[in-house]
Design a protein around this motif. Structure first.
Motif, PDB file in Angstrom:
ATOM      1  N   UNK A 123       0.821  -1.203   0.000  1.00 26.12           N
ATOM      2  CA  UNK A 123       0.000   0.000   0.000  1.00 26.12           C
ATOM      3  C   UNK A 123       0.866   1.269   0.000  1.00 26.12           C
ATOM      4  N   UNK A 124       1.771   1.397   1.002  1.00 27.35           N
ATOM      5  CA  UNK A 124       2.653   2.575   1.044  1.00 27.35           C
ATOM      6  C   UNK A 124       4.115   2.198   1.167  1.00 27.35           C
ATOM      7  N   UNK A 125       4.378   0.892   1.120  1.00 26.36           N
ATOM      8  CA  UNK A 125       5.769   0.435   1.050  1.00 26.36           C
ATOM      9  C   UNK A 125       6.479   0.237   2.377  1.00 26.36           C
ATOM     10  N   UNK A 126       5.750   0.161   3.481  1.00 23.75           N
ATOM     11  CA  UNK A 126       6.429  -0.168   4.744  1.00 23.75           C
ATOM     12  C   UNK A 126       7.036  -1.568   4.587  1.00 23.75           C
ATOM     13  N   UNK A 127       8.265  -1.724   5.114  1.00 25.10           N
ATOM     14  CA  UNK A 127       8.987  -2.976   4.893  1.00 25.10           C
ATOM     15  C   UNK A 127       9.438  -3.564   6.229  1.00 25.10           C
ATOM     16  N   UNK A 128       9.279  -4.878   6.322  1.00 22.47           N
ATOM     17  CA  UNK A 128       9.595  -5.604   7.567  1.00 22.47           C
ATOM     18  C   UNK A 128      10.631  -6.680   7.280  1.00 22.47           C
ATOM     19  N   UNK A 129      11.463  -6.978   8.282  1.00 26.90           N
ATOM     20  CA  UNK A 129      12.296  -8.175   8.195  1.00 26.90           C
ATOM     21  C   UNK A 129      11.419  -9.382   8.523  1.00 26.90           C
ATOM     22  N   UNK A 130      11.884 -10.574   8.159  1.00 34.39           N
ATOM     23  CA  UNK A 130      11.030 -11.739   8.440  1.00 34.39           C
ATOM     24  C   UNK A 130      11.083 -12.171   9.906  1.00 34.39           C
ATOM     25  N   UNK A 131      11.793 -11.368  10.749  1.00 36.91           N
ATOM     26  CA  UNK A 131      11.652 -11.584  12.193  1.00 36.91           C
ATOM     27  C   UNK A 131      10.659 -10.571  12.778  1.00 36.91           C
ATOM     28  N   UNK A 132       9.965  -9.849  11.897  1.00 36.27           N
ATOM     29  CA  UNK A 132       8.896  -8.953  12.325  1.00 36.27           C
ATOM     30  C   UNK A 132       9.296  -7.497  12.474  1.00 36.27           C
ATOM     31  N   UNK A 133      10.590  -7.211  12.478  1.00 36.57           N
ATOM     32  CA  UNK A 133      11.045  -5.834  12.726  1.00 36.57           C
ATOM     33  C   UNK A 133      10.691  -4.918  11.546  1.00 36.57           C
ATOM     34  N   UNK A 134      10.170  -3.740  11.878  1.00 31.48           N
ATOM     35  CA  UNK A 134       9.897  -2.742  10.826  1.00 31.48           C
ATOM     36  C   UNK A 134      11.210  -2.047  10.482  1.00 31.48           C
ATOM     37  N   UNK A 138       8.767   4.722   4.023  1.00 33.90           N
ATOM     38  CA  UNK A 138       8.989   5.802   3.068  1.00 33.90           C
ATOM     39  C   UNK A 138       8.549   7.158   3.645  1.00 33.90           C
ATOM     40  N   UNK A 139       9.354   8.179   3.397  1.00 29.11           N
ATOM     41  CA  UNK A 139       9.059   9.546   3.846  1.00 29.11           C
ATOM     42  C   UNK A 139       8.755   9.601   5.338  1.00 29.11           C
ATOM     43  N   UNK A 140       9.615   8.949   6.093  1.00 31.29           N
ATOM     44  CA  UNK A 140       9.370   8.802   7.541  1.00 31.29           C
ATOM     45  C   UNK A 140       9.267  10.150   8.258  1.00 31.29           C
ATOM     46  N   UNK A 141       9.989  11.163   7.751  1.00 33.58           N
ATOM     47  CA  UNK A 141      10.024  12.451   8.450  1.00 33.58           C
ATOM     48  C   UNK A 141       8.647  13.109   8.564  1.00 33.58           C
ATOM     49  N   UNK A 142       7.743  12.709   7.721  1.00 36.71           N
ATOM     50  CA  UNK A 142       6.412  13.305   7.762  1.00 36.71           C
ATOM     51  C   UNK A 142       5.525  12.712   8.867  1.00 36.71           C
ATOM     52  N   UNK A 143       6.016  11.647   9.530  1.00 38.83           N
ATOM     53  CA  UNK A 143       5.233  11.091  10.639  1.00 38.83           C
ATOM     54  C   UNK A 143       5.540  11.863  11.919  1.00 38.83           C
ATOM     55  N   UNK A 144       4.753  11.614  12.943  1.00 42.20           N
ATOM     56  CA  UNK A 144       4.891  12.344  14.208  1.00 42.20           C
ATOM     57  C   UNK A 144       5.404  11.389  15.278  1.00 42.20           C
ATOM     58  N   UNK A 145       6.624  11.533  15.667  1.00 42.41           N
ATOM     59  CA  UNK A 145       7.220  10.689  16.729  1.00 42.41           C
ATOM     60  C   UNK A 145       7.034   9.202  16.466  1.00 42.41           C
ATOM     61  N   UNK A 146       7.180   8.799  15.245  1.00 36.88           N
ATOM     62  CA  UNK A 146       6.995   7.365  14.948  1.00 36.88           C
ATOM     63  C   UNK A 146       8.170   6.569  15.512  1.00 36.88           C
ATOM     64  N   UNK A 147       7.845   5.607  16.391  1.00 35.83           N
ATOM     65  CA  UNK A 147       8.887   4.738  16.948  1.00 35.83           C
ATOM     66  C   UNK A 147       8.833   3.409  16.203  1.00 35.83           C
ATOM     67  N   UNK A 148       9.765   3.233  15.273  1.00 38.38           N
ATOM     68  CA  UNK A 148       9.715   2.023  14.439  1.00 38.38           C
ATOM     69  C   UNK A 148       9.820   0.747  15.279  1.00 38.38           C
ATOM     70  N   UNK A 149      10.550   0.855  16.382  1.00 39.51           N
ATOM     71  CA  UNK A 149      10.724  -0.339  17.241  1.00 39.51           C
ATOM     72  C   UNK A 149       9.381  -0.855  17.760  1.00 39.51           C
ATOM     73  N   UNK A 150       8.426   0.043  17.885  1.00 38.40           N
ATOM     74  CA  UNK A 150       7.117  -0.372  18.419  1.00 38.40           C
ATOM     75  C   UNK A 150       6.137  -0.731  17.302  1.00 38.40           C
ATOM     76  N   UNK A 151       6.618  -0.699  16.070  1.00 36.65           N
ATOM     77  CA  UNK A 151       5.704  -0.900  14.934  1.00 36.65           C
ATOM     78  C   UNK A 151       6.042  -2.139  14.122  1.00 36.65           C
ATOM     79  N   UNK A 152       6.605  -3.141  14.777  1.00 34.37           N
ATOM     80  CA  UNK A 152       6.871  -4.401  14.076  1.00 34.37           C
ATOM     81  C   UNK A 152       5.573  -5.164  13.835  1.00 34.37           C
ATOM     82  N   UNK A 153       5.678  -6.264  13.105  1.00 37.45           N
ATOM     83  CA  UNK A 153       4.502  -7.129  12.923  1.00 37.45           C
ATOM     84  C   UNK A 153       4.100  -7.694  14.278  1.00 37.45           C
ATOM     85  N   UNK A 154       2.814  -7.907  14.462  1.00 38.40           N
ATOM     86  CA  UNK A 154       2.321  -8.427  15.745  1.00 38.40           C
ATOM     87  C   UNK A 154       2.589  -9.923  15.833  1.00 38.40           C
ATOM     88  N   UNK A 155       3.405 -10.330  16.807  1.00 40.15           N
ATOM     89  CA  UNK A 155       3.751 -11.755  16.869  1.00 40.15           C
ATOM     90  C   UNK A 155       2.590 -12.629  17.334  1.00 40.15           C
TER      91      UNK A 155
END
Ligand code: FES
Ligand SMILES: [Fe+2]
Length: 428
Positions: A123-134, A138-155
């Motif tokens: 949809x917008x190209x967010x990419x994950x490793x196959x261990x779930x990590x985000x 794309x264009x991350x600077x336009x987000x507001x305090x996005x913590x990628x560590x908290x946005x992995x795939x839900x195990x």
């Protein structure tokens, strides 16, 4: 949870299944008629979704579906509205996730299976490793305090037993897989599943409750009536087992198994040229196989044909709630019975057969597969008629005989889980 095997003493009430004890009594099951509301009641189905499929360990497949690092597959578990992504990461660890993007919830992977160390949402190209990590936004600077560590795939909780991959959709499973499988896992530990098997998949959707399809493979009482020309000649005997009674039957906590009789006097009819060529003389059994090391190891395992009867054809084992692993001399096969609705089921039969080692062996295997198709069609097409019969409300219970103990056990177990507020209560 204790393993219960034959040992009943009530001779009056004891049907002579394979001239043995009553399986029903030995398992401590009731002998009364069984209510049939679990096949038709919308309220019961809602509880099954939440309290059975939402809390039990569910088999997703076999480890050979993830043969190397970066392999993945997706399994839709419609009954829980879950799209389950199963991966093997770079370190070889098997993992499972909800296949749902942390951005706005799109499904991340569309392919049924594949190989990739990176999984990218279209949809917008967010990419994950196959261990779930985000790892990519794309264009991350336009987000507001996005913590990628908290946005992995839900195990999702995942574990394996003897090469079978199970998941549990509870956020924190109340039971480990080991506890859930209990005495079944102990008894069937070390059963050889072989390698390099080819798979033949037969699947279909039916307008019937999932348990009606499951019940079709839970007993052999139906063999003479439903399979008069396909199975009955090989799985019954007019002299000593006219009704195709099982050779043995046991419960293992939530799970159960029975052994099917095989008519060692069976000979393919003179007109059945292909069958005669495929199965005569040195075959490993009615279902067709060469007697090889794998077959001999399977037969020697204490859980397979546990009473070691000569007239043995196959073992049917049922893992609660919706998965069967069945064994015969020709290989092994699994059934998955997935509810889609109260009266709709997705059934998947996966037959695993060894690679052919000779032309004759190939013929045996092809014959085996073709015979399978004939037989299961006879089984499953009956289920929609039963659903209709039960929907009529004419009957509110079933009358089960001893050879149908597995249905009774499944019903009792299911009812415990449906009625229990916690898994601990269900296991009492
Ligand atoms: S929903 Fe996945 S990237 Fe937007
Ligand atoms: Fe059948």
């Amino acid at each position: 949870m204790n393993e219960m095997v034959m040992g009943a003493t009530d001779a009056q009430a004891r049907p002579q299944a394979g001239a043995k004890e009553s399986f029903t009594l030995a398992a401590g099951l009731s002998t009364k008629p069984v209510l049939n509301d679990s096949y038709v009641s919308p309220a019961f189905f809602e509880l099954e979704k939440e309290r059975v499929f939402g809390r039990a360990w569910l088999c997703m497949g076999r480890i050979d579906q993830l043969p190397h690092a970066d392999a993945f597959f997706v399994k839709e578990v419609e009954v829980c509205k879950a799209s389950v992504l199963v991966t093997r990461d770079a370190s070889g660890t098997v993992r499972a996730f909800h296949n749902v993007c942390s951005h706005r919830g799109n499904l991340v992977v569309f392919e049924k299976c594949g190989t990739s160390s990176r999984l990218r949402c279209d949809y917008h190209g967010w990419t994950y490793k196959n261990d779930g990590e985000l790892i990519g936004v794309p264009d991350q600077r336009q987000f507001f305090d996005l913590d990628k560590k908290k946005c992995g795939l839900t195990p999702i909780a995942v574990d394996t037993w003897e090469g079978w991959i199970f998941i549990n959709l509870q956020r924190k499973p109340e039971l480990s897989l080991k506890e859930f499988l209990g005495p079944y896992a102990e008894s069937y530990a070390g059963v050889p599943f072989g390698v390099d098997h080819r798979t033949l998949v037969i699947e279909a959707k039916f307008n019937a409750n999932w348990k009606l399809i499951m019940d079709a493979f839970a007993e052999s009482y139906h063999v003479p009536a439903i399979h008069p020309s396909t199975l009955a000649p090989g799985f019954s005997n007019p002299i000593n087992n006219k009704y195709a009674r099982p050779l043995s039957g046991s419960t293992f906590g939530l799970h159960s198994a029975w052994s099917a009789y095989g008519n060692d006097e069976y000979a393919a009819p003179p007109g059945s040229h292909v069958e005669r060529l495929a199965c005569l003389v040195d075959t490993g059994g009615l279902l067709g196989s060469d007697v090889n090391d794998e077959v001999l190891r399977l037969r020697a395992h204490p859980a397979i044909n546990p009473t070691k009867e000569v007239c043995w054809s196959a073992d049917v084992t049922s893992i609660f709630p919706n998965f069967n692993i069945d064994y015969s001399t020709g290989g092994y096969w699994t059934h998955e019975f997935w509810p889609l609705a109260r009266d709709r089921t997705h059934w998947i039969l996966t037959i695993r057969i060894p690679e052919a080692t000779s032309v004759r062996h190939r013929l045996q295997l092809e014959h085996y597969a073709a015979r399978w198709c004939e037989v299961v069609l006879e089984d499953v097409t009956n289920c929609e008629r039963i659903q209709k019969g039960l929907e009529s409300g004419a009957k509110d219970h079933m009358n089960l005989q001893d050879g149908e103990f597995m249905i009774r056990h499944h019903q009792e177990t299911l009812r415990k889980w449906v009625n229990a507020a916690t898994v601990a209560d269900a296991m009492k």
